[in-house]
Design a protein around this motif. Structure first.
Motif, PDB file in Angstrom:
ATOM      1  N   GLY A  58       0.795  -1.227   0.000  1.00  0.00           N
ATOM      2  CA  GLY A  58       0.000   0.000   0.000  1.00  0.00           C
ATOM      3  C   GLY A  58       0.821   1.267   0.000  1.00  0.00           C
ATOM      4  O   GLY A  58       0.260   2.374  -0.009  1.00  0.00           O
ATOM      5  N   ARG A  59       2.144   1.147   0.006  1.00  0.00           N
ATOM      6  CA  ARG A  59       2.999   2.331   0.012  1.00  0.00           C
ATOM      7  C   ARG A  59       3.978   2.275  -1.171  1.00  0.00           C
ATOM      8  O   ARG A  59       4.328   1.198  -1.654  1.00  0.00           O
ATOM      9  N   THR A  60       4.399   3.454  -1.624  1.00  0.00           N
ATOM     10  CA  THR A  60       5.363   3.518  -2.717  1.00  0.00           C
ATOM     11  C   THR A  60       6.767   3.809  -2.210  1.00  0.00           C
ATOM     12  O   THR A  60       7.726   3.763  -2.979  1.00  0.00           O
ATOM     13  N   THR A  61       6.903   4.137  -0.924  1.00  0.00           N
ATOM     14  CA  THR A  61       8.210   4.413  -0.349  1.00  0.00           C
ATOM     15  C   THR A  61       8.186   4.102   1.139  1.00  0.00           C
ATOM     16  O   THR A  61       7.105   4.030   1.748  1.00  0.00           O
ATOM     17  N   PHE A  62       9.354   3.917   1.718  1.00  0.00           N
ATOM     18  CA  PHE A  62       9.433   3.712   3.168  1.00  0.00           C
ATOM     19  C   PHE A  62      10.408   4.697   3.796  1.00  0.00           C
ATOM     20  O   PHE A  62      10.743   4.572   4.965  1.00  0.00           O
ATOM     21  N   THR A  63      10.872   5.672   3.015  1.00  0.00           N
ATOM     22  CA  THR A  63      11.825   6.637   3.536  1.00  0.00           C
ATOM     23  C   THR A  63      11.105   7.832   4.158  1.00  0.00           C
ATOM     24  O   THR A  63       9.905   8.015   3.990  1.00  0.00           O
ATOM     25  N   THR A  64      11.854   8.668   4.872  1.00  0.00           N
ATOM     26  CA  THR A  64      11.275   9.820   5.562  1.00  0.00           C
ATOM     27  C   THR A  64      10.967  10.941   4.573  1.00  0.00           C
ATOM     28  O   THR A  64      11.506  10.974   3.461  1.00  0.00           O
TER      29      THR A  64
END
Length: 350
Positions: A190-196
């Motif tokens: 469900g997300r396109t990134t995991f960075t801040t």
């Protein structure tokens, strides 16, 4: 003949170092839209060291930094006060789309010209400086300054992609790889990134200063990425290169149609043909945003210049590490680089 070498060294006055910092900063504002020309900055000062004009080359076909600076000085009515010019790159001494920058400087009363880097093209290197010296001007090179190492490093970082194109015939290639704490490149469901958010802004700032993106059909099918500049202000109406490694038939037609409206799209079915394909473009600096298959192929070919890894750790922070194959990198001009540890191994982004 290379006229950069001298048998003596000289000190760089403090004001000249500050002027170089201004020139680099102004040129950096336009990085990502000057290709095939390099970003170049110029500062004009009076005899007391007061800054009269700060200018930079904006885009190909428009005035180079030196001529723009001189014309701005004329418009301000201060051209007669020009005593010193500080330029990040040796002024050109030939006519291209615009007249020689040496002539622009010689049309003023400038007495001393401080030059950051010699022209990386060995066929003309030193020619601009020699012409200015022959006209009676005092030309000083950062490479011969006893205390100019920091300013020289910034100037070299600024033109590193251009120098790469001159020397290797291909653009500078920066690989950007995002990993979670386990070393996976796959974001949570469900997300396109995991960075801040800070890392996301940094990534888009990196897209802004580069001339395009290299990706692969697998990434396109899996993520349908936009690959445009968001989160930071982009150059107006900037159209970049997009190189897709793989077959066009493996690319979703609707995604490709959208991409072609914003990018100059090239396909490279075989990665071994990537270097010559890139050599035929105007791009100076390209960013790789792709999955492990393409990254492995680039690593095997040695077809990269610096490798930026964004790792999202269990503490919720991102830590960025940089491997570079050179003694300088344009990444060092980002503010985040100030936090880099020894040998430019890593810098944290909060």
């Amino acid at each position: 003949m290379n006229n950069v070498q001298h048998s003596f060294a000289y000190d760089m006055p403090h004001g000249i170092g500050a002027a170089f910092a201004l020139a680099v900063s102004e040129a950096w504002r336009f990085a990502g839209q000057t290709a095939p020309n390099p970003p170049v900055g110029c500062v004009l000062l009076d005899a007391q060291g007061v800054v009269l004009v700060i200018a930079a080359h904006h885009r190909a076909g428009e005035w180079h930094a030196e001529r723009l600076a001189v014309e701005q000085a004329r418009a301000l009515g201060v051209v007669d006060r020009i005593h010193t010019a500080v330029v990040t790159l040796e002024p050109c001494n030939h006519t291209g789309r615009t007249p020689p920058c040496t002539e622009a400087l010689l049309s003023t009363p400038v007495q001393t010209i401080w030059v950051g880097c010699a022209d990386p093209n060995t066929h003309v290197q030193g020619g601009g400086g020699a012409h200015l010296q022959a006209a009676g001007r005092d030309v000083r090179w950062l490479a011969r300054s006893a205390n100019g190492a920091e300013a020289l490093a910034q100037c070299r970082a600024l033109i590193a992609p251009f120098a790469s194109k001159v020397a290797k015939g291909r653009p500078w290639i920066t690989v950007k790889q995002a990993l979670d704490s386990r070393g996976s490149m796959i974001p949570p469901a469900g997300r396109t990134t995991f960075t801040t958010p800070a890392s996301l802004r940094f990534a888009h700032a990196l897209r802004r200063v580069t001339d395009g993106v290299i990706t692969a059909t697998g990434t396109v099918r899996a993520d349908r990425p936009g690959l445009g500049v968001r989160h930071v202000e982009d150059h107006p109406a900037r159209r970049r290169l997009l190189v897709i490694c793989g077959q066009e038939t493996n690319t979703p037609a609707d995604w490709l149609d959208s991409a072609q409206q914003r990018f100059d799209v090239r396909f490279c079915p075989d990665c071994t043909d990537l270097a010559p394909l890139l050599a035929g473009t105007d791009a100076l600096w390209l960013l790789v945003e792709a999955g492990p298959t393409l990254l492995a192929a680039l690593r095997a070919q040695g077809l990269w210049d610096d490798w930026l890894t964004i790792r999202h750790d269990t503490d919720g922070q991102d830590h960025l590490s940089v491997m570079t194959r050179h003694d300088t990198t344009p990444l060092s001009l980002f503010a985040e680089w100030a936090h880099c540890t020894q040998e430019h191994v890593c810098f944290p982004v909060s």
